[in-house]
Design a protein around this motif. Structure first.
Motif, mmCIF file in Angstrom:
data_model
loop_
_atom_site.group_PDB
_atom_site.id
_atom_site.type_symbol
_atom_site.label_atom_id
_atom_site.label_comp_id
_atom_site.label_asym_id
_atom_site.label_seq_id
_atom_site.Cartn_x
_atom_site.Cartn_y
_atom_site.Cartn_z
ATOM 1 N N GLU A 1 0.946 -1.109 0.133
ATOM 2 C CA GLU A 1 0.119 0.111 -0.045
ATOM 3 C C GLU A 1 1.061 1.339 0.147
ATOM 4 O OE1 GLU A 1 -3.071 0.246 3.083
ATOM 5 O OE2 GLU A 1 -3.890 -1.879 2.479
ATOM 6 N N GLN A 2 0.546 2.311 -0.717
ATOM 7 C CA GLN A 2 1.130 3.516 -0.868
ATOM 8 C C GLN A 2 0.334 4.579 -1.226
ATOM 9 O OE1 GLN A 2 4.269 3.781 -3.883
ATOM 10 N NE2 GLN A 2 5.523 4.991 -2.430
ATOM 11 N N PHE A 3 0.104 5.513 -0.481
ATOM 12 C CA PHE A 3 -0.700 6.780 -0.765
ATOM 13 C C PHE A 3 -1.927 6.650 -1.055
ATOM 14 C CE2 PHE A 3 3.617 7.734 -2.600
ATOM 15 C CZ PHE A 3 3.968 8.799 -1.636
ATOM 16 N N GLY A 4 -2.758 5.637 -0.176
ATOM 17 C CA GLY A 4 -4.145 5.318 -0.347
ATOM 18 C C GLY A 4 -4.375 4.411 -1.385
ATOM 19 N N ILE A 5 -3.498 3.663 -2.029
ATOM 20 C CA ILE A 5 -3.845 2.652 -3.039
ATOM 21 C C ILE A 5 -3.068 1.440 -2.677
ATOM 22 C CG2 ILE A 5 -3.150 2.208 -5.423
ATOM 23 C CD1 ILE A 5 -2.731 5.196 -6.147
ATOM 24 N N ARG A 6 -3.884 0.577 -2.788
ATOM 25 C CA ARG A 6 -3.485 -0.946 -2.508
ATOM 26 C C ARG A 6 -3.147 -1.467 -3.769
ATOM 27 N NH1 ARG A 6 -7.803 -3.354 1.126
ATOM 28 N NH2 ARG A 6 -6.635 -2.266 2.531
ATOM 29 N N TYR A 7 -2.157 -2.362 -4.028
ATOM 30 C CA TYR A 7 -1.542 -2.861 -5.163
ATOM 31 C C TYR A 7 -1.244 -4.472 -4.658
ATOM 32 C CZ TYR A 7 0.310 1.736 -6.333
ATOM 33 O OH TYR A 7 0.188 3.048 -6.446
ATOM 34 N N LEU A 8 -1.482 -5.244 -5.718
ATOM 35 C CA LEU A 8 -1.365 -6.644 -5.970
ATOM 36 C C LEU A 8 0.089 -7.122 -6.733
ATOM 37 C CD1 LEU A 8 -2.549 -9.624 -5.562
ATOM 38 C CD2 LEU A 8 -3.281 -9.241 -7.896
ATOM 39 N N HIS A 9 0.700 -7.902 -5.962
ATOM 40 C CA HIS A 9 1.933 -8.436 -6.844
ATOM 41 C C HIS A 9 1.881 -9.900 -6.759
ATOM 42 C CE1 HIS A 9 3.842 -4.216 -6.006
ATOM 43 N NE2 HIS A 9 3.013 -4.406 -4.681
ATOM 44 N N PHE A 10 2.807 -10.380 -7.460
ATOM 45 C CA PHE A 10 2.937 -11.940 -7.358
ATOM 46 C C PHE A 10 4.275 -12.167 -6.934
ATOM 47 C CE2 PHE A 10 -0.574 -12.730 -10.725
ATOM 48 C CZ PHE A 10 -1.377 -12.485 -9.653
ATOM 49 N N GLY A 11 4.824 -11.738 -5.713
ATOM 50 C CA GLY A 11 6.248 -12.054 -5.239
ATOM 51 C C GLY A 11 7.112 -11.193 -5.914
ATOM 52 N N THR A 12 6.857 -10.046 -6.681
ATOM 53 C CA THR A 12 7.913 -9.421 -7.351
ATOM 54 C C THR A 12 7.415 -7.843 -7.242
ATOM 55 O OG1 THR A 12 6.877 -9.315 -9.482
ATOM 56 C CG2 THR A 12 8.311 -11.222 -8.872
ATOM 57 N N GLU A 13 8.396 -7.100 -7.879
ATOM 58 C CA GLU A 13 8.045 -5.616 -7.858
ATOM 59 C C GLU A 13 6.964 -5.128 -8.776
ATOM 60 O OE1 GLU A 13 11.101 -5.760 -10.821
ATOM 61 O OE2 GLU A 13 10.373 -6.837 -8.943
ATOM 62 N N TRP A 14 6.537 -6.217 -9.655
ATOM 63 C CA TRP A 14 5.578 -5.866 -10.684
ATOM 64 C C TRP A 14 4.348 -5.792 -10.074
ATOM 65 C CZ3 TRP A 14 7.246 -5.299 -15.885
ATOM 66 C CH2 TRP A 14 8.259 -5.759 -16.101
ATOM 67 N N VAL A 15 3.657 -4.654 -10.652
ATOM 68 C CA VAL A 15 2.337 -4.448 -10.039
ATOM 69 C C VAL A 15 1.357 -5.304 -11.059
ATOM 70 C CG1 VAL A 15 0.527 -2.646 -9.831
ATOM 71 C CG2 VAL A 15 2.699 -2.307 -9.119
ATOM 72 N N GLN A 16 0.307 -5.978 -10.562
ATOM 73 C CA GLN A 16 -0.518 -6.887 -11.098
ATOM 74 C C GLN A 16 -1.793 -6.159 -11.011
ATOM 75 O OE1 GLN A 16 0.970 -9.187 -12.263
ATOM 76 N NE2 GLN A 16 2.858 -9.070 -11.443
ATOM 77 N N GLY A 17 -2.071 -5.070 -10.312
ATOM 78 C CA GLY A 17 -3.245 -4.311 -10.174
ATOM 79 C C GLY A 17 -3.255 -3.464 -9.104
ATOM 80 N N ALA A 18 -4.387 -2.529 -8.884
ATOM 81 C CA ALA A 18 -4.488 -1.565 -7.987
ATOM 82 C C ALA A 18 -5.897 -1.199 -7.658
ATOM 83 C CB ALA A 18 -3.452 -0.466 -8.328
#
Length: 279
Positions: free
Chosen positions: A46-63
């Motif tokens: 989570e950052q700045f009010g946004i929740r992010y989905l990852h698959f164990g990497t820095e790649w963002v899979q959705g927000a």
């Protein structure tokens, strides 16, 4: 934070059950052990009010913006809705690759008359969407299915029933779409109703980009690509028949979409105009 695309694992990631015994060479006819997908871990940030989905990497899979769970946060995901410029009232919207459920939730809320289907192979993604990304439970309109996207599009029961097909299928390393063959896209085309549209998330600076466009051109009559966003993501719109490109009408439609949804639909039309000028 690096944002490229969201993804799901598919049969490209199939691996053996952990600890399975190797088959005995002398008995090649013996039944082989069952195989199942091996998924990367599902993680959150989570950052700045946004929740992010990852698959164990820095790649963002959705927000998801936590204060606006039904809003489509990422620009490329907003562009995946560009089919709205051509289709006013869809009866069936399908998403291949659930991610955070942003497209699924938006379509479910925006089009109360429509059936909305999402297909994802990873049960953990479906569970995390329900628990952390406000995905509603299945009902008479919403159907979230745990299955392979290739199996879904190859099923004749799904052919000719979809108005808008949104395809976002990547593995955890984002090396390119895991389903990208002419046969896959031909099956996607078969799923569409007359006048139906497919939108696909591609990676413009990856070697698979040209391969995917070539495969889509084999299956569809017309492919329109929008300008690149997020330093790589390119959304393609695919049509089984040549679309009517009436710029004044599209800008009028975009203004209506922007007023109703707050999404930058005018930029979608600008992208179509730029594509048209290059043809």
């Amino acid at each position: 934070m690096l944002i490229k695309r969201k993804s799901i694992e598919a049969d490209a990631n199939l691996k053996s059950w952990p600890g399975k015994k190797k088959p005995v060479a002398a008995d090649s006819s013996a039944p082989q052990p069952a195989r199942k997908p091996k998924f990367a871990p599902v993680t959150l940030s989570e950052q700045f009010g946004i929740r992010y989905l990852h698959f164990g990497t820095e790649w963002v899979q959705g927000a998801m913006r936590i204060s606006k769970p039904d809003w489509i946060e990422l620009e490329y995901a907003q562009q995946m809705m560009a089919w709205m410029l051509f289709i006013d009232e869809p009866a069936h919207v399908v998403q291949l690759g659930l991610g955070t459920g942003a497209l699924t939730k938006f379509a479910y809320k925006r089009f109360p008359q429509a059936q909305v289907t999402a297909v994802d192979l990873n049960p953990a993604v479906i569970q995390i969407c329900q628990s952390m990304f406000k995905l509603p439970p299945n009902d008479d309109r919403l159907h979230v299915m745990e299955m392979d996207a290739l199996e879904y599009v190859n099923d004749p029961l799904h052919h000719g029933h979809v108005d808008a097909l949104q395809v976002d299928l990547y593995d955890a390393t984002a090396r390119g779409p895991v389903l990208d063959t002419p046969e896959f896209y031909k099956a996607c085309a078969a799923c569409l109703k007359p006048g139906g549209i497919m939108t696909v998330n591609l990676f413009g600076d990856h070697p698979t980009y040209a391969k995917n466009l070539s495969a889509m051109r084999y299956a569809f009559d017309t492919i329109i690509t929008l300008p690149e966003v997020h330093d790589g993501n390119v959304i393609a719109l695919a049509f089984n028949a040549p679309p009517a490109i009436d710029m004044p009408a599209l800008y009028e439609r975009a203004a209506h979409i922007a007023s109703a949804t707050k999404m930058p639909a005018k930029s979608w039309v600008n992208g179509i105009k730029a594509w048209q000028s290059q043809q």
